[in-house]
Design a protein around this motif. Structure first.
Motif, PDB file in Angstrom:
ATOM      1  N   CYS A 128       0.856  -1.321   0.061  1.00  0.00           N
ATOM      2  CA  CYS A 128       0.039  -0.189  -0.093  1.00  0.00           C
ATOM      3  C   CYS A 128       0.776   1.142  -0.138  1.00  0.00           C
ATOM      4  O   CYS A 128       1.500   1.545   0.959  1.00  0.00           O
ATOM      5  N   GLY A 129       1.061   1.834  -1.006  1.00  0.00           N
ATOM      6  CA  GLY A 129       1.953   2.906  -1.440  1.00  0.00           C
ATOM      7  C   GLY A 129       3.373   2.596  -1.053  1.00  0.00           C
ATOM      8  O   GLY A 129       3.859   1.526  -1.680  1.00  0.00           O
ATOM      9  N   LEU A 133      -6.494   6.119   4.721  1.00  0.00           N
ATOM     10  CA  LEU A 133      -6.021   5.111   3.402  1.00  0.00           C
ATOM     11  C   LEU A 133      -6.938   5.222   2.342  1.00  0.00           C
ATOM     12  O   LEU A 133      -6.557   4.573   1.427  1.00  0.00           O
ATOM     13  N   SER A 189      -6.306   4.609  -1.466  1.00  0.00           N
ATOM     14  CA  SER A 189      -5.023   3.957  -1.916  1.00  0.00           C
ATOM     15  C   SER A 189      -5.219   2.635  -2.464  1.00  0.00           C
ATOM     16  O   SER A 189      -6.096   1.607  -2.322  1.00  0.00           O
TER      17      SER A 189
END
Length: 176
Positions: free
Chosen positions: A39-40, A72, A75
């Motif tokens: 995530c990222g 988040l 995302s």
């Protein structure tokens, strides 16, 4: 290799759960408890996941509360996979296997190159670049009877109007 498996939606409840718009045919596998997702710039570990109203509700170990969950939102979630990994089902394909394949007619005439796989509610659709024109072909056996990964091509049935809109059959109302 990283592949997109979902996008985080809204926070769900106060304990840090999030909704996830799933972008994988194997959500139970990709969001299994204990699995990691990218995530990222970081990694999240799935604590629990369950289907809910066409999405998944996922709890990540690193997301403690609603505030963290809300941060988040939007995302993209990705999974690290082996490039040689194949789907479990026969006649199933990952998007990455299809993108870049040559699209040809049953007679072998070139159509273009598959540039994307669009996931729609009814079925997946192949986006094909046909000399600068995007052609959308439903990815169903009646229209795409053959996928030859080794040969680097997909075969598309040339039905009137599918590949060339000018050849579409048009019905006219009576009296027109």
């Amino acid at each position: 290799m990283l592949v997109v498996i979902g996008r985080i939606g809204r926070a769900h409840g106060v304990r840090g759960d999030v909704t996830v718009d799933v972008r994988t045919d194997e959500p139970e596998r990709r969001f299994a408890p204990g699995s990691s997702v990218v995530c990222g710039d970081g990694t999240l570990t799935v604590a629990s996941a369950r289907p809910h109203s066409g999405r998944f509700i996922v709890k990540f170990q690193e997301v403690a509360d609603r505030t963290a969950a809300e941060a988040l939102r939007g995302s993209v979630l990705e999974a690290r996979i082996d490039p040689d990994e194949l789907p479990d089902e026969e006649d199933a394909f990952y998007d990455r296997q299809l993108i870049g394949l040559d699209a040809v007619t049953e007679a072998g005439a070139p159509i273009g190159v598959v540039t994307d796989v669009v996931h729609l509610p009814a079925h997946d659709t192949l986006a094909i670049d046909a000399s600068g024109l995007e052609v959308l072909v439903p990815f169903v056996a009646a229209l795409v009877p053959e996928v030859d990964l080794d040969g680097g091509r997909v075969v598309v049935v040339d039905v009137p109007g599918l590949l060339d809109p000018d050849t579409a059959e048009v019905s006219r109302p009576e009296g027109a």
